[in-house]
Write a protein that holds these residues in place. Structure first.
Motif, mmCIF file in Angstrom:
data_model
loop_
_atom_site.group_PDB
_atom_site.id
_atom_site.type_symbol
_atom_site.label_atom_id
_atom_site.label_comp_id
_atom_site.label_asym_id
_atom_site.label_seq_id
_atom_site.Cartn_x
_atom_site.Cartn_y
_atom_site.Cartn_z
ATOM 1 N N ALA A 49 0.836 -1.199 0.000
ATOM 2 C CA ALA A 49 0.000 0.000 0.000
ATOM 3 C C ALA A 49 0.873 1.252 0.000
ATOM 4 N N ASP A 50 1.947 1.226 0.783
ATOM 5 C CA ASP A 50 2.872 2.368 0.803
ATOM 6 C C ASP A 50 3.649 2.477 -0.500
ATOM 7 N N ILE A 51 3.997 1.331 -1.077
ATOM 8 C CA ILE A 51 4.741 1.346 -2.335
ATOM 9 C C ILE A 51 3.940 2.023 -3.439
ATOM 10 N N VAL A 52 2.663 1.689 -3.583
ATOM 11 C CA VAL A 52 1.879 2.285 -4.669
ATOM 12 C C VAL A 52 1.592 3.755 -4.393
ATOM 13 N N ARG A 53 1.515 4.148 -3.133
ATOM 14 C CA ARG A 53 1.378 5.579 -2.826
ATOM 15 C C ARG A 53 2.608 6.337 -3.313
ATOM 16 N N LEU A 54 3.780 5.775 -3.066
ATOM 17 C CA LEU A 54 5.012 6.406 -3.541
ATOM 18 C C LEU A 54 5.032 6.478 -5.062
ATOM 19 N N LEU A 55 4.592 5.416 -5.715
ATOM 20 C CA LEU A 55 4.555 5.412 -7.172
ATOM 21 C C LEU A 55 3.615 6.489 -7.704
ATOM 22 N N ALA A 56 2.454 6.639 -7.075
ATOM 23 C CA ALA A 56 1.497 7.644 -7.522
ATOM 24 C C ALA A 56 2.036 9.060 -7.289
ATOM 25 N N LYS A 57 2.781 9.222 -6.222
ATOM 26 C CA LYS A 57 3.328 10.544 -5.898
ATOM 27 C C LYS A 57 4.424 10.951 -6.855
ATOM 28 N N THR A 58 5.188 9.985 -7.332
ATOM 29 C CA THR A 58 6.337 10.266 -8.208
ATOM 30 C C THR A 58 6.134 9.609 -9.562
ATOM 31 N N ARG A 59 4.974 9.799 -10.136
ATOM 32 C CA ARG A 59 4.597 9.077 -11.361
ATOM 33 C C ARG A 59 5.670 9.152 -12.437
ATOM 34 N N ASP A 60 5.980 8.005 -13.016
ATOM 35 C CA ASP A 60 6.980 7.887 -14.074
ATOM 36 C C ASP A 60 6.274 7.329 -15.305
ATOM 37 N N ASP A 61 6.183 8.143 -16.361
ATOM 38 C CA ASP A 61 5.441 7.718 -17.550
ATOM 39 C C ASP A 61 6.048 6.481 -18.196
ATOM 40 N N ALA A 62 7.382 6.375 -18.173
ATOM 41 C CA ALA A 62 8.027 5.195 -18.752
ATOM 42 C C ALA A 62 7.645 3.946 -17.973
ATOM 43 N N LEU A 63 7.588 4.072 -16.650
ATOM 44 C CA LEU A 63 7.187 2.935 -15.816
ATOM 45 C C LEU A 63 5.748 2.546 -16.103
ATOM 46 N N ILE A 64 4.876 3.534 -16.246
ATOM 47 C CA ILE A 64 3.478 3.244 -16.546
ATOM 48 C C ILE A 64 3.383 2.401 -17.820
ATOM 49 N N GLY A 65 4.137 2.790 -18.830
ATOM 50 C CA GLY A 65 4.135 2.031 -20.079
ATOM 51 C C GLY A 65 4.629 0.612 -19.889
ATOM 52 N N THR A 66 5.679 0.453 -19.083
ATOM 53 C CA THR A 66 6.227 -0.878 -18.818
ATOM 54 C C THR A 66 5.218 -1.748 -18.070
ATOM 55 N N LEU A 67 4.542 -1.158 -17.089
ATOM 56 C CA LEU A 67 3.545 -1.914 -16.326
ATOM 57 C C LEU A 67 2.367 -2.326 -17.202
ATOM 58 N N ARG A 68 1.931 -1.421 -18.077
ATOM 59 C CA ARG A 68 0.808 -1.760 -18.958
ATOM 60 C C ARG A 68 1.215 -2.856 -19.949
ATOM 61 N N ALA A 69 2.445 -2.825 -20.410
ATOM 62 C CA ALA A 69 2.912 -3.884 -21.303
ATOM 63 C C ALA A 69 2.953 -5.222 -20.569
ATOM 64 N N GLN A 70 3.330 -5.183 -19.294
ATOM 65 C CA GLN A 70 3.365 -6.411 -18.512
ATOM 66 C C GLN A 70 1.953 -6.954 -18.297
ATOM 67 N N ILE A 71 0.996 -6.064 -18.105
ATOM 68 C CA ILE A 71 -0.397 -6.493 -17.955
ATOM 69 C C ILE A 71 -0.905 -7.122 -19.253
ATOM 70 N N GLU A 72 -0.469 -6.580 -20.390
ATOM 71 C CA GLU A 72 -0.865 -7.179 -21.671
ATOM 72 C C GLU A 72 -0.361 -8.608 -21.780
ATOM 73 N N LEU A 73 0.831 -8.871 -21.259
ATOM 74 C CA LEU A 73 1.348 -10.242 -21.241
ATOM 75 C C LEU A 73 0.452 -11.134 -20.384
ATOM 76 N N GLN A 74 -0.016 -10.608 -19.271
ATOM 77 C CA GLN A 74 -0.918 -11.373 -18.412
ATOM 78 C C GLN A 74 -2.201 -11.743 -19.168
ATOM 79 N N LYS A 75 -2.705 -10.800 -19.944
ATOM 80 C CA LYS A 75 -3.955 -11.041 -20.668
ATOM 81 C C LYS A 75 -3.801 -12.127 -21.733
ATOM 82 N N ARG A 76 -2.595 -12.310 -22.240
ATOM 83 C CA ARG A 76 -2.367 -13.291 -23.299
ATOM 84 C C ARG A 76 -2.174 -14.707 -22.771
ATOM 85 N N VAL A 77 -2.050 -14.850 -21.469
ATOM 86 C CA VAL A 77 -1.826 -16.175 -20.890
ATOM 87 C C VAL A 77 -3.097 -17.001 -21.022
#
Length: 247
Positions: A98-126
């Protein structure tokens, strides 16, 4: 003799004890080695073609994680899943993530967002039947969150204490709603991208409480696997919601 993936030899160029520890840990967590199964230093040493000393050291490490019960001069057995340890590990993991995602939201990194969404796409293909792959991707997703805020050491700590929780997860794989887990991952990333600290935290908490819905059913289906408290199941106490009340 127990079949300990003999087709996967240990790497002699790397320290043997950590390899053995991880190999046996994985097999216990995946319930290939079940509660009550007997294993011996001699047997494991023969399967992996190593001396008994690194096996003994691996056994001690696994006993410290609550995965083995070592009875000197008698036998070593795979321990039952400690119900209270499952609750404690889930409680701890929720508080940390819970604290980790608060930190992520506070210091949003657009490149990270893209990486996370790409990882979620891999999950959807399983494929729905490939639960092992999905579990690996799920683990990777949560590790990526921790790494992104410089908390890789914290995630390593979490990994060390959530072994019993992982055993429950593998017992309940066929009941877990893969689509819901992916949707919850997406909601976490959406909140991080929107820099909504409270929503990101709440989404993470709800995601990590999902296993509590399945825990009683898993215990009922596998009663001999669990070490339960006297008097039956204790109620789970969660970390507080954002409104300040426990749920």
């Amino acid at each position: 003799m127990l079949q300990m993936d003999p087709m996967r030899p240990l790497d002699p160029a790397l320290p043997i004890t950590p390899q053995l520890t991880q190999r046996l840990r994985d097999r216990i967590i995946r319930n290939h080695l079940k509660p009550g199964d007997r294993i011996s230093e001699t047997e494991i040493a023969k399967v992996y073609d190593v001396s008994r000393q690194p096996v003994r050291e691996a056994f001690i490490k696994l006993a410290d994680q609550g995965l083995l019960l070592i009875r000197p001069q008698r036998r070593t057995v795979v321990s039952r899943i400690a119900y209270q340890d499952v609750l404690d590990a889930r409680f701890l993991r929720e508080a940390i993530e819970a604290d980790i995602v608060r930190l992520l939201a506070k210091t949003r990194d657009d490149a990270l967002i893209g990486t996370l969404r790409a990882q979620i796409e891999l999950q959807k293909r399983v494929h729905a039947d490939d639960l092992e792959t999905f579990t690996q991707l799920d683990e990777q997703f949560h590790r990526m969150l921790a790494d992104a805020v410089g908390k890789a050491g914290t995630w390593s700590f979490v990994e060390g204490v959530k072994a019993q929780m992982d055993r429950v997860r593998f017992l309940s794989l066929f009941d877990y709603p893969m689509a819901l887990l992916i949707e919850q991952h997406t909601q976490i990333v959406d909140a991080v991208e929107a820099r909504d600290l409270d929503r990101a935290e709440e989404n993470a908490r709800q995601h990590l409480r999902l296993m509590l819905d399945y825990l009683p059913g898993v215990i009922a289906a596998n009663p001999s696997f669990f070490d339960l408290p006297e008097g039956g199941l204790a109620p789970s106490v969660n970390t507080p919601t954002l409104g300040g009340e426990y749920t």
